[in-house]
Design an enzyme around this catalytic site. Structure first.
Site, PDB file in Angstrom:
ATOM      1  N   CYS A 177       0.820  -1.222   0.000  1.00  0.00           N
ATOM      2  CA  CYS A 177       0.000   0.000   0.000  1.00  0.00           C
ATOM      3  C   CYS A 177       0.849   1.266   0.000  1.00  0.00           C
ATOM      4  CB  CYS A 177      -0.945   0.005   1.194  1.00  0.00           C
ATOM      5  SG  CYS A 177      -1.982  -1.450   1.257  1.00  0.00           S
TER       6      CYS A 177
ATOM      7  N   HIS B 217      -3.194   7.064   2.899  1.00  0.00           N
ATOM      8  CA  HIS B 217      -3.663   5.810   2.294  1.00  0.00           C
ATOM      9  C   HIS B 217      -4.976   5.435   2.977  1.00  0.00           C
ATOM     10  CE1 HIS B 217      -4.119   1.783   1.041  1.00  0.00           C
ATOM     11  NE2 HIS B 217      -3.780   1.257   2.205  1.00  0.00           N
TER      12      HIS B 217
ATOM     13  N   ASN C 128     -10.171  -0.142   0.642  1.00  0.00           N
ATOM     14  CA  ASN C 128      -8.710  -0.086   0.532  1.00  0.00           C
ATOM     15  C   ASN C 128      -8.300  -0.619  -0.844  1.00  0.00           C
ATOM     16  OD1 ASN C 128      -5.953  -0.546   0.666  1.00  0.00           O
ATOM     17  ND2 ASN C 128      -5.992  -1.489   2.703  1.00  0.00           N
TER      18      ASN C 128
END
Ligand code: COA
Length: 329
Positions: free
Chosen positions: A116, A256, A286
């Site tokens: 990520c 994020h 996500n």
């Protein structure tokens, strides 16, 4: 001394699949509720690709939009760097598929893997190619089909993830969206708390790995959660101080999008208002490498920022890896 250049994001684009998987859809598949998912994660829905689509399909659309935004022709791209944990296949790289489909015939192409945190890692590589003067135009992509590595029988992980792609064109600075700084961090001692164990050289795909569902994301959610909050706070403080700035100098934090509670807890501990963090996790979940470029594309299209505003990007993911960047809009 060799001349050094400044680097700017001269174009941004993103692409999300049309298909929406809502919390109500998940309730039909699993023992869960909309209330649990919303309260624990902030997620209401996520986008999912159709069967047969791959990460490069999303990446190509995002890349074409970014090229169009920067008014750059595919033939002008010198380098393509894609961050993904869901490449079309182990090799060739997804960047090579993108190169072929968009017709970037003069570009080198490779993928990077920092989960990520990967888009900011890729942005950092691109920035350094530009400031060294060796390269004029880099296409940086963050793209994922996380639905392909998500176990939809595991209610503690499948509620979290979605598919999507974002792309940025990085070139010598035109004074807009200048990449002031990037910072990269990792801690391999925590590798096992967020991992996809099978399908590599250590545990090649076999009937056993499929039976044990080891080809899906394995997540120790509580452990990741705690580390993510602390790292986000730490990296924000380090990033502003290393650049001789104060937290008040930052106009917008783009974190994020992994869990709204992680973002809100970090903002609270930093004594910052919630509104200082950009949030779109409710709509996309996500999306790993894609979350930061999707966010900055939405911020740009919504004209949320003025020239000169300071934007802090911050991301955290498997590895463990984490990263940050300051962009002067
Ligand atoms: N619906 C209903 N109940 C659920 C559930 C779901 N979808 N998923 C888990 N539960 C249950 C658990 O079984 C557990 O029940 P128990 O107390 O009877 O054992 C209870 O809810 C609490 O589970 P827990 O895993 O402790 O919840 P949590 O508050 O830690 O939230 C996550 C779980 C995954 C949402 C959270 O830990 C998280 O977001 N972690 C970070 C993940 C992440 O972002 N990873 C990527 C980083 S880039």
């Amino acid at each position: 001394m060799e001349k050094r250049y400044k680097a700017s994001i001269t174009g941004i684009g993103s692409f999300l699949p049309k298909k929406i998987l809502t919390n109500a859809d998940l309730v039909k598949m699993l023992d869960t509720t909309d209330e649990w998912i919303t309260k624990r994660t902030g997620i209401k829905e996520r986008r999912i690709v159709d069967n047969g689509a791959a990460t490069s399909d999303l990446a190509i659309e995002a890349s074409l939009r970014a090229l169009d935004d920067a008014k750059v022709l595919p033939s002008e791209v010198d380098l393509i760097i894609t961050s993904t944990i869901t490449p079309d296949c182990l090799f060739p790289s997804t960047s090579c598929f993108i190169q072929e489909k968009i017709g970037a015939n003069n570009a080198g192409a490779f993928d990077i893997l920092a989960a990520c945190a990967g888009f900011i890692y890729a942005l950092s590589i691109a920035k350094n190619f530009i400031i060294s003067g060796s390269t004029k135009t880099v296409l940086v992509v963050g793209a994922e089909c996380l639905s392909k590595i998500t176990d939809y029988t595991d209610r503690s992980t499948c509620i979290l993830f979605g598919d999507g792609a974002g792309a940025a064109i990085v070139q010598r600075s035109n004074g807009k969206r200048e990449i002031i700084t990037t910072h990269l961090f990792a801690d391999g001692r925590q590798a096992d708390i967020l991992t996809l164990p099978a399908g590599g050289s250590k545990l090649p795909t076999s009937h056993e790995t499929v039976d044990s569902r080891s080809h899906y994301i394995q997540l120790k959610g509580k452990e990741v959660f705690k580390i993510a909050v602390n790292n986000m706070i730490d990296v924000i403080i380090k990033t502003v101080s290393k650049n001789n700035m104060k937290i008040e100098d930052i106009d917008l934090i783009v974190p994020h999008q992994s869990n709204i509670r992680i973002i809100e807890a970090a903002m609270e501990k930093l004594n910052l208002p919630k509104e200082k963090a950009f949030i779109n996790i409710d709509r996309y979940g996500n999306t790993s490498s894609a979350s930061i470029p999707i966010a900055i594309d939405e911020i740009e299209k919504a004209k949320m920022l003025k020239p000169g505003n300071m934007v802090l990007l911050v991301a955290f993911g498997g590895g463990l890896t984490w990263s940050s960047s300051i962009i002067k809009w």
